[in-house]
Write an enzyme that holds these catalytic residues in place. Structure first.
Site, PDB file in Angstrom:
ATOM      1  N   TYR A  45       0.850  -1.206   0.000  1.00 50.28           N
ATOM      2  CA  TYR A  45       0.000   0.000   0.000  1.00 50.28           C
ATOM      3  C   TYR A  45       0.882   1.251   0.000  1.00 50.28           C
ATOM      4  CZ  TYR A  45      -3.308   3.513   1.764  1.00 50.28           C
ATOM      5  OH  TYR A  45      -4.057   4.655   1.941  1.00 50.28           O
ATOM      6  N   LYS A  93       1.084   4.174  -2.907  1.00 50.89           N
ATOM      7  CA  LYS A  93       0.812   5.590  -2.642  1.00 50.89           C
ATOM      8  C   LYS A  93       1.990   6.460  -3.094  1.00 50.89           C
ATOM      9  CE  LYS A  93      -3.120   5.027  -1.907  1.00 50.89           C
ATOM     10  NZ  LYS A  93      -4.291   5.789  -2.410  1.00 50.89           N
TER      11      LYS A  93
HETATM   12  N1  NAP Z   1      -8.873   6.601   5.532  1.00 50.57           N
HETATM   13  C1  NAP Z   1      -7.660   7.100   5.710  1.00 50.57           C
HETATM   14  O1  NAP Z   1      -7.240   7.357   6.831  1.00 50.57           O
HETATM   15  C2  NAP Z   1      -6.788   7.382   4.512  1.00 50.57           C
HETATM   16  C3  NAP Z   1      -5.506   7.913   4.747  1.00 50.57           C
HETATM   17  C4  NAP Z   1      -4.690   8.190   3.659  1.00 50.57           C
HETATM   18  C5  NAP Z   1      -5.153   7.956   2.374  1.00 50.57           C
HETATM   19  N2  NAP Z   1      -6.390   7.422   2.156  1.00 50.57           N
HETATM   20  C6  NAP Z   1      -6.824   7.203   0.766  1.00 50.57           C
HETATM   21  O2  NAP Z   1      -8.118   7.740   0.581  1.00 50.57           O
HETATM   22  C7  NAP Z   1      -8.752   7.071  -0.510  1.00 50.57           C
HETATM   23  C8  NAP Z   1     -10.176   6.725  -0.117  1.00 50.57           C
HETATM   24  O3  NAP Z   1     -10.139   5.748   0.911  1.00 50.57           O
HETATM   25  P1  NAP Z   1     -11.195   5.619   2.090  1.00 50.57           P
HETATM   26  O4  NAP Z   1     -10.436   5.750   3.348  1.00 50.57           O
HETATM   27  O5  NAP Z   1     -12.360   6.466   1.840  1.00 50.57           O
HETATM   28  O6  NAP Z   1     -11.547   4.044   1.938  1.00 50.57           O
HETATM   29  P2  NAP Z   1     -12.910   3.254   1.757  1.00 50.57           P
HETATM   30  O7  NAP Z   1     -13.965   3.759   2.679  1.00 50.57           O
HETATM   31  O8  NAP Z   1     -12.518   1.823   1.846  1.00 50.57           O
HETATM   32  O9  NAP Z   1     -13.342   3.596   0.240  1.00 50.57           O
HETATM   33  C9  NAP Z   1     -12.571   3.123  -0.821  1.00 50.57           C
HETATM   34  C10 NAP Z   1     -13.357   3.184  -2.102  1.00 50.57           C
HETATM   35  O10 NAP Z   1     -12.568   2.618  -3.160  1.00 50.57           O
HETATM   36  C11 NAP Z   1     -13.389   1.721  -3.876  1.00 50.57           C
HETATM   37  N3  NAP Z   1     -12.662   0.673  -4.585  1.00 50.57           N
HETATM   38  C12 NAP Z   1     -11.878  -0.300  -4.062  1.00 50.57           C
HETATM   39  N4  NAP Z   1     -11.470  -1.124  -5.033  1.00 50.57           N
HETATM   40  C13 NAP Z   1     -12.009  -0.684  -6.194  1.00 50.57           C
HETATM   41  C14 NAP Z   1     -11.977  -1.129  -7.534  1.00 50.57           C
HETATM   42  N5  NAP Z   1     -11.328  -2.246  -7.891  1.00 50.57           N
HETATM   43  N6  NAP Z   1     -12.638  -0.430  -8.474  1.00 50.57           N
HETATM   44  C15 NAP Z   1     -13.339   0.671  -8.130  1.00 50.57           C
HETATM   45  N7  NAP Z   1     -13.416   1.139  -6.886  1.00 50.57           N
HETATM   46  C16 NAP Z   1     -12.759   0.463  -5.918  1.00 50.57           C
HETATM   47  C17 NAP Z   1     -14.304   1.126  -2.833  1.00 50.57           C
HETATM   48  O11 NAP Z   1     -15.418   0.492  -3.444  1.00 50.57           O
HETATM   49  P3  NAP Z   1     -16.226  -0.708  -2.689  1.00 50.57           P
HETATM   50  O12 NAP Z   1     -17.039  -0.068  -1.613  1.00 50.57           O
HETATM   51  O13 NAP Z   1     -17.024  -1.319  -3.774  1.00 50.57           O
HETATM   52  O14 NAP Z   1     -15.181  -1.622  -2.133  1.00 50.57           O
HETATM   53  C18 NAP Z   1     -14.661   2.375  -2.057  1.00 50.57           C
HETATM   54  O15 NAP Z   1     -15.661   3.091  -2.729  1.00 50.57           O
HETATM   55  C19 NAP Z   1      -7.882   5.857  -0.825  1.00 50.57           C
HETATM   56  O16 NAP Z   1      -7.120   6.130  -1.982  1.00 50.57           O
HETATM   57  C20 NAP Z   1      -6.969   5.743   0.381  1.00 50.57           C
HETATM   58  O17 NAP Z   1      -5.734   5.174   0.049  1.00 50.57           O
HETATM   59  C21 NAP Z   1      -7.219   7.139   3.209  1.00 50.57           C
END
Ligand code: NAP
Ligand code: NAG
Ligand code: NAG
Ligand code: NAG
Ligand code: NAG
Length: 318
Positions: free
Chosen positions: A202, A206
């Protein structure tokens, strides 16, 4: 007794101090409206992506939720339409773990929609296994799928300039490394299925997001398209849903105390999508609604160029 009170008081005071200085995330102050503009948000059915899509819908944009699961996506469409009062919110199928799906999404989008003003590559995950094309899933979804998607939509973005590409990365990129030998031999950014190995993959993916944005900005010089990579903050979402149970049990209390809500998590993506005057910062990395310096490896021209060329080859563009 008194000592206990003192310690508790101290802890509460320390937490409050931490909250106002670090934990509370700044808000995007831009009042930009988006009537007549079209945006795509990938992974917009939940988490940070959904909160981002909702804000853009409230600003009047036509919002395309690019998601892989129809029923989860339709539920989000309904929620966002209701909360924003904007009916121009729709779902289009995109599975980033399949290059074929990325291509048919782009084809379908370019045929049906006349504009593209903002692309937000937000989807991301931590999960083992392979994509349809045999790439490591984390590499395939977090980087390669978005790479191909962006390239296929670039012409439309250029026609609609000024337009923007926002790629959601993470501060975890600073632990990342890129091993081209491993990419060549294993179609992946590393080996192993343990939780620690997946988190490493991961982090590496990133770093790809940051380097991709760095190189994309160079390739976009002279156009009206600019691009940015983003750390959203530590946000309470479903991101750890595929991770092993013990890790999640360990993580939940930390999440409750130290992680912010999804609305806060959307702010830096929104800032990069909307804020007037940041165009000269194209290619840079943002956090807390401000540009940040990155380490040398996250803006290495040679590695960024090589990653671009290798990615082109892997997705069949070169
Ligand atoms: N949360 C944090 O603290 C954090 C910190 C740093 C960076 N980020 C980044 O923020 C972004 C959003 O993450 P989040 O925290 O909101 O996570 P999340 O709640 O798990 O949402 C992730 C989204 O990505 C979608 N996804 C996963 N695999 C996919 C695929 N093969 N095709 C299309 N869509 C797909 C998921 O769809 P499904 O629902 O269908 O699985 C979901 O809509 C990510 O890039 C993550 O790396 C998050
Ligand atoms: C991955 O990044 C996290 C920060 O998000 C860090 O705590 C962890 O040590 C990194 N892991 C590896 C193997 O680089
Ligand atoms: C990882 O797990 C998959 C099955 O989920 C298995 O096919 C593969 O061999 C494993 N890889 C390693 C390096 O352990
Ligand atoms: C960029 O936008 C400006 C103002 O809208 C326009 O005058 C210019 O021709 C555009 N440049 C390109 C390369 O499209
Ligand atoms: C980033 O680096 C530049 C030049 O190397 C420096 O002038 C600036 O103060 C740094 N910004 C931060 C926030 O550290």
């Amino acid at each position: 007794m008194f000592t206990v009170l003192l310690i508790c008081g101290g802890l509460v005071a320390f937490y409050l101090l931490l909250y106002v200085t670090v934990l509370r995330l700044p808000k995007c102050q831009s009042t930009t409206k988006l009537h007549g503009k079209t945006v795509i948000v990938t992974g917009a059915n939940t988490g940070i992506g959904k909160a981002t899509a909702l804000d853009l819908a409230k600003r009047g944009a036509r919002v395309i939720l690019a998601c892989r699961d129809e029923s989860r996506a339709q539920a989000a469409v309904t929620d966002i339409q209701r909360e924003s009062g904007n009916k121009e919110v729709l779902y289009m199928h995109l599975d980033l773990a399949s290059l074929k799906s990325v291509r048919s999404f782009a084809e379908n989008f370019l045929k049906k929609e006349s504009r593209l003003d903002i692309l937000i590559s937000n989807a991301g995950l931590v999960m083992g296994g392979k994509t349809e094309d045999g790439f490591g899933r984390i590499f395939g979804v977090n980087h390669l799928g978005h790479f191909l998607l962006t390239v296929l939509l670039l012409e439309r973005l250029k026609e609609c300039g000024p337009s923007r590409v926002v790629t959601v990365s993470s501060n975890a990129h600073s632990w990342g490394t890129i091993d081209f030998n491993c990419i060549n031999t294993h179609k992946d950014l590393g080996l192993g299925n343990s939780t620690v190995a997946l988190i490493k993959l991961y982090n590496n993916s990133k770093l790809c997001n940051v380097l991709f944005t760095h190189e994309l900005a160079k390739r976009l010089k002279g156009t009206n398209v600019t691009c940015y990579s983003v750390h959203p903050g530590g946000i309470k979402t479903e991101i750890s849903r595929h991770v092993n149970l013990w890790w999640r049990l360990f993580a939940v209390p930390l999440l409750m105390l130290f992680f912010s809500d999804v609305e806060s998590g959307a702010q830096t993506s929104l800032y990069c999508a909307l804020q007037e005057g940041i165009e000269p910062l194209s290619g840079r990395y943002f956090s807390r609604c401000a540009v940040q310096n990155v380490s040398a490896k996250a803006k290495d021209d040679t590695v960024a160029k090589k990653l671009w060329e290798v990615s082109e080859r892997l997705v069949g563009l070169a």
